[in-house]
Scaffold this active site. Structure first.
Site, PDB file in Angstrom:
ATOM      1  N   ASP A 281      13.069   9.808 -35.033  1.00 38.67           N
ATOM      2  CA  ASP A 281      11.899   9.038 -35.454  1.00 38.67           C
ATOM      3  C   ASP A 281      10.955   9.765 -36.398  1.00 38.67           C
ATOM      4  OD1 ASP A 281      12.666   6.833 -34.141  1.00 38.67           O
ATOM      5  OD2 ASP A 281      11.339   7.083 -32.428  1.00 38.67           O
ATOM      6  N   ALA A 282      11.308  10.959 -36.832  1.00 38.84           N
ATOM      7  CA  ALA A 282      10.406  11.630 -37.770  1.00 38.84           C
ATOM      8  C   ALA A 282      10.404  10.884 -39.101  1.00 38.84           C
ATOM      9  CB  ALA A 282      10.852  13.067 -37.979  1.00 38.84           C
TER      10      ALA A 282
END
Lengths: 378, 600
Positions: free
Chosen positions: B218-219
């Site tokens: 999810d970065a």
């Protein structure tokens, strides 16, 4: 035993020796045994390995994923079993009475084919008078109770009113019993002012009087497992059940660890602990090496009786005051230690962590022993 | 025969509850009974409850008669032309307010199409099932409900332009986004809540692709060029407050530069930014531990007479300084008086926050992510037409979370940006995806929103077509600058001599019981000891009685308080916590005797 193998006695466990004898070709038996010894030695846990702690972590970590589960049998009677974490806690605490006592009764050869399985199962079930009665009628003037037995129920359990009377008579001291057709007439012996109350009391008492079957077995459920039929019960009475002639006593189990210890001995109880814990872990789809559980079971059983992993059980046996105090109820332990002048030798992990000393585990265990000449002072 | 209760009090009986209720309701619609009155029949107890008290939550609904809503096109036209107002419609009995009780007796249609003769009311809009924040999420009917709630929650944490009078406010913990924009994909709630006047995000170009593994888990990847152009730049405001307290005996605090004689005087350097009144000057750049408001307090205890006479001179330093790790510029100084008439000094600190690795971003669909890497604009991938994304979002976040609205917004944003108009993404009533696709195609793009892109570093064309478009992104108030924490050496607790706890106290991170167990399991005995050395101490112990001895540093002598000085005293190394527990035993009347043995 083979001659060559005799040398390995004591070095290798008996089971391995037998296996070598069985499997290895006669000519190479020595070579095989040597190689096995090598492998066996290498596979052993090193001294100083924190076996208990690794075991605790190995059971504890997957334990966090366990769900609070009660397992329901689909079928006739409501029968549920505590599984999951509560069951593991119950076993490891060494509780006297499990929340759901259960037995798996295996049957001897002709009986396990499923013929008349329901009747066999019902023979095991404890029958009380109250279950058979369909109607009570009280005659206050004559101080007697008429118990009308349900014909259907009687047939189910293979009982007749006269058998019921014969079995229950001795247990009802306050009255006399007599079978009259499908009813039982219960007469109160005592006749004075309070007898009316006594009659009511008698009625309540007679409901719970044992008639037939095995005491302590509340429910029975015949099931088919693979090719054979067996009986699952709720409620246990290992001693009585093993005495029954159609029961295969070698395989019948109870999930009450204390009962197993009492009837079959501590070794059987150890195995029961392992089996029960492993069963839970398996049904949860977790993967814990059985040796961790074996270690726990061993510590619980070494004293000859079952000790739970609680402050009253295994923990109270710890040698160190500080270790015991750091677990639970510190005040109690400190005060008792002060009263008896206990000495803590600081031989284990927790105490040494408290004192910020190297713990005697792993690299902290060995000391350096030197054999050499002491330099002489000139 | 039913009992009638008015506001919970028995009032009488009626023959036919249905007829009674119908009468009250029709009177209410006609205006004969107040709008506030609600009536309902509780069947199990056969009671008619008439409510007109306060504290009931009521909501407006369109009245339906025989399956036909009373609100007609005519009303809507008149409303649009401002010929009639909401209140007029309510007064006409076209729209009425129901409370929770009366709702129980009604059958309310969700939309006009499902109306039947049984229905009594019609929902004004299906959107009313959502709250304010939730209806700000576009295409809310194309998302898992759990994610929709997360999206709405994230909106509340976004940095924006919360109030235009922020320069004259002294709010605690304020973040202002420098160039906030109105979203391209909007819902009707944006209009109703005047969101566009105080927005909280920016429209940016988002590419859905992976990038060198720096956007796993999810970065998100940020474009450095975008940041330098001002993307997601914000300012953090925090006031420092000091009050001149009054104490008994006419003594009071004083805001001024502390005298050198004051107890706890820091150093001249720490006070260098203070003006004569003891307060920093505006626009002063201040760093951690600099004093912002100089203050002295009267001494705490006035014990002997001697001290009393000196009391006026020896004051206690109680200045307000920046905490460890804080920095900024003094933005605003306010000197005033509070309710008790004490002098109150507030100094507002300002700190510019440029997006950095670790800052939290999210779209409006619960797709939050932490900045994983900031990439030079030249290294960013670019489309055939030369568009460089501002942010790269990982595609792995989509399948499991099923946030389809996120994808639709991306297409919608792209269409809106290219067509130069706002897109209506109101939940249940949005512009259909089909229409967006068609328009996008008309504008000369692939209808599914993908484009050919090129690797910014090698110039090679990516094999896959990349999904790019414009999205409304929010910067959330959780920024690393407020959370970063590390410690090698630092403050310790007075009692236990163990490191303090928590970021504010520059504390250590606790190596707890279970963490300890891992060291034991590894057999790393000596490493474990070293890890717990934070409170180790050398303690002299009397070998005679086994009690902690005394080391007199002045005479350089060791002696035992019980056995005197003719006894062997040895130093041992233990944790201070253990020394403490020995003291505690002694205080309980337990004699903890240490028996020493040579280790070697």
């Amino acid at each position: 035993m083979h001659k060559e193998l005799e040398k390995f006695e004591g070095l290798l466990p008996l089971k391995l020796l037998r296996e070598i004898e069985e499997l290895a070709p006669q000519s190479k038996i020595k070579k095989v045994a040597e190689r096995v010894l090598e492998e066996y030695t290498a596979a052993r846990v090193d001294p100083g390995e924190a076996v208990g702690l690794v075991g605790a972590e190995s059971i504890g970590e997957p334990g966090t994923q366990m769900t609070l589960n009660t397992f329901h049998y689909a079928g006739v009677a409501e029968m549920n079993v505590t599984m999951g974490l509560p069951r593991i806690i119950e076993i490891l605490d060494g509780r006297k009475n499990p929340a759901t006592p259960m037995m798996e009764i295996y049957l001897k050869s002709p009986y396990d084919k499923g013929k008349d399985i329901k009747e066999i199962a019902l023979q095991v079930k404890e029958v009380k008078v109250g279950e058979l009665v369909s109607e009570y009628s009280m005659n206050i003037s004559e101080l007697k109770i008429e118990l009308k037995l349900s014909a259907e129920k009687c047939r189910e359990f293979g009982l007749t009113p006269s058998i019921v009377v014969r079995n229950a008579e001795k247990l009802v001291k306050e009255g006399t019993m007599k079978a009259e057709g499908d009813t039982i007439v219960l007469k109160l012996k005592k006749r004075d002012e309070t007898s009316m109350n006594d009659l009511y009391k008698l009625k309540e008492k007679v409901k719970g009087v044992y008639v037939s079957g095995v005491k302590g077995i509340f429910q029975v459920l015949p099931v088919k497992r693979k090719e054979e039929f067996l009986i699952i019960t709720s409620g246990t009475n290992l001693k009585k059940v093993l005495d029954l002639e159609f029961v295969d006593a070698t395989r019948t189990v109870s999930n009450d660890i204390h009962e197993v210890a009492e009837v079959l001995g501590i070794e059987a109880a150890r195995q029961a602990i392992i089996d029960e814990v492993f069963k839970v872990i398996e049904t949860q789809g977790l993967n814990v090496d059985i040796r961790h559980i074996m270690l726990v079971a061993d510590t619980m059983c070494t004293s000859g009786e079952i000790k739970g992993i609680t402050r009253y059980g295994v923990v109270s046996e710890k040698a160190s005051v500080l270790a015991r105090a750091s677990f639970e109820t510190p005040i109690k332990h400190i005060i008792n230690a002060a009263l008896t002048g206990e000495v803590d030798k600081l031989n284990s992990v927790v105490e040494n962590v408290m004192l910020n000393q190297p713990v005697p585990i792993g690299t902290g265990l060995p000391g350096l022993v030197m054999k050499g000449k002491v330099a002489k002072a000139k | 025969m039913s009992e009638v209760f008015v506001n919970g009090q028995f009032a009488g009986t009626v023959e036919d509850p249905r007829e009674f209720m119908e009468k009250v309701r029709s009177e209410r619609r006609k205006g004969g009974v107040s709008q506030i009155v609600n009536v309902h029949w509780f069947e199990p107890l056969d009671r008619v409850m008439v409510e007109c008290g306060r504290g009931r939550v009521r909501r407006p609904l369109v009245v339906v008669k025989d399956g036909i809503p009373l609100l007609t096109e005519k009303h809507i036209k008149q409303l649009q032309k401002d010929e009639i107002s909401w209140n007029d419609v309510v007064a006409q009995g076209v729209i009425e307010y129901l409370d929770a009780g009366e709702e129980e007796n009604c059958l309310i249609a969700f939309s006009e199409s499902e109306l039947t003769a049984q229905h009594t009311h019609l929902e004004i809009s299906p959107l009313v099932m959502l709250g304010l924040c939730t209806s700000l999420v576009p295409y809310g009917d194309y998302i898992q409900s759990a994610r929709l709630i997360i999206g709405a929650r994230n909106l509340k944490q976004s940095i924006g332009f919360y109030a235009s009078n922020f320069p004259v406010r002294m709010d605690m913990d304020v973040n202002i986004l420098h160039t906030a924009q109105a979203p391209i994909v909007q819902s009707i709630m944006h209009d109703l809540s005047d969101y566009n006047a105080h927005p909280s995000g920016q429209n940016i170009v988002v590419a859905v692709m992976s990038f060198k593994g720096y956007n796993i888990e999810d970065a998100v990847i940020l474009n450095k060029g975008s940041i330098e152009r001002g993307f997601a730049r914000s300012t953090y405001f925090r006031p420092a407050v000091a009050e001149e307290l009054r104490y008994s005996g006419g003594l009071m605090d004083e805001v001024s530069i502390p005298q050198k004689e004051a107890k706890g005087y820091k150093s001249e350097r720490d006070y260098r930014l203070l003006e004569d009144d003891g307060i920093v000057f505006p626009e002063a750049a201040i760093k951690e531990e600099d004093v912002v408001i100089g203050k002295t307090s009267p001494p705490r205890f006035l014990s002997s007479l001697e001290e009393y006479s000196l009391a006026s001179n020896i004051r206690r330093e109680s200045s307000l300084a920046l905490k460890h790790g804080e920095q900024g510029v003094v933005d605003f100084v306010l000197v005033t008086e509070n309710e008790e008439g004490n002098k109150l000094v507030q100094v507002r600190l300002r700190d510019q926050r440029i997006p950095e690795i670790g800052d939290k971003f999210t779209s409006r669909h619960g797709q939050k992510g932490i900045t994983g890497l900031i990439v030079q604009e030249t290294d960013m991938p670019f489309t055939a037409s030369g568009i460089i994304p501002d942010l790269i979002f990982t595609p792995h976040g989509i399948p499991s979370r099923m946030t389809i609205s996120h994808l639709i917004e991306l297409v919608g944003g792209k269409t809106g940006a290219l067509a130069g108009r706002l897109i209506d993404g109101t939940t249940f009533d949005a512009e259909p995806e089909e229409a967006l696709r068609k328009e996008l195609k008309r504008l000369g793009f692939r209808e599914n929103g993908t484009e050919t892109m090129y690797n910014g570093m090698t110039g090679e064309q990516y094999e896959a077509k990349i999904f790019v478009g414009t999205m409304y992104y929010l910067k959330l108030k959780h920024m690393v600058a407020n959370k970063i924490h590390s410690r090698a050496r630092g403050p310790i607790q007075l009692l236990t001599r163990q490191p303090t706890e928590g970021r504010a106290k520059e504390g250590g991170l606790r190596l707890g019981e279970m963490e300890k167990d891992t060291f034991v399991a590894h057999g790393a005995s000596l490493l474990l000891k070293e890890r717990f050395d934070s409170d180790r101490t050398i303690v002299p112990v009397c070998e005679g009685c086994g009690i902690i001895a005394i080391h007199d540093a002045i005479k350089n002598k060791r002696y035992c308080p019980i056995c005197g000085d003719n006894v062997e005293v040895s130093d041992i190394e233990v944790s201070y916590a253990f020394k403490l527990i020995l003291d505690e035993f002694k205080s309980l009347g337990i004699y903890p005797k240490l028996m020493l043995k040579n280790k070697y």
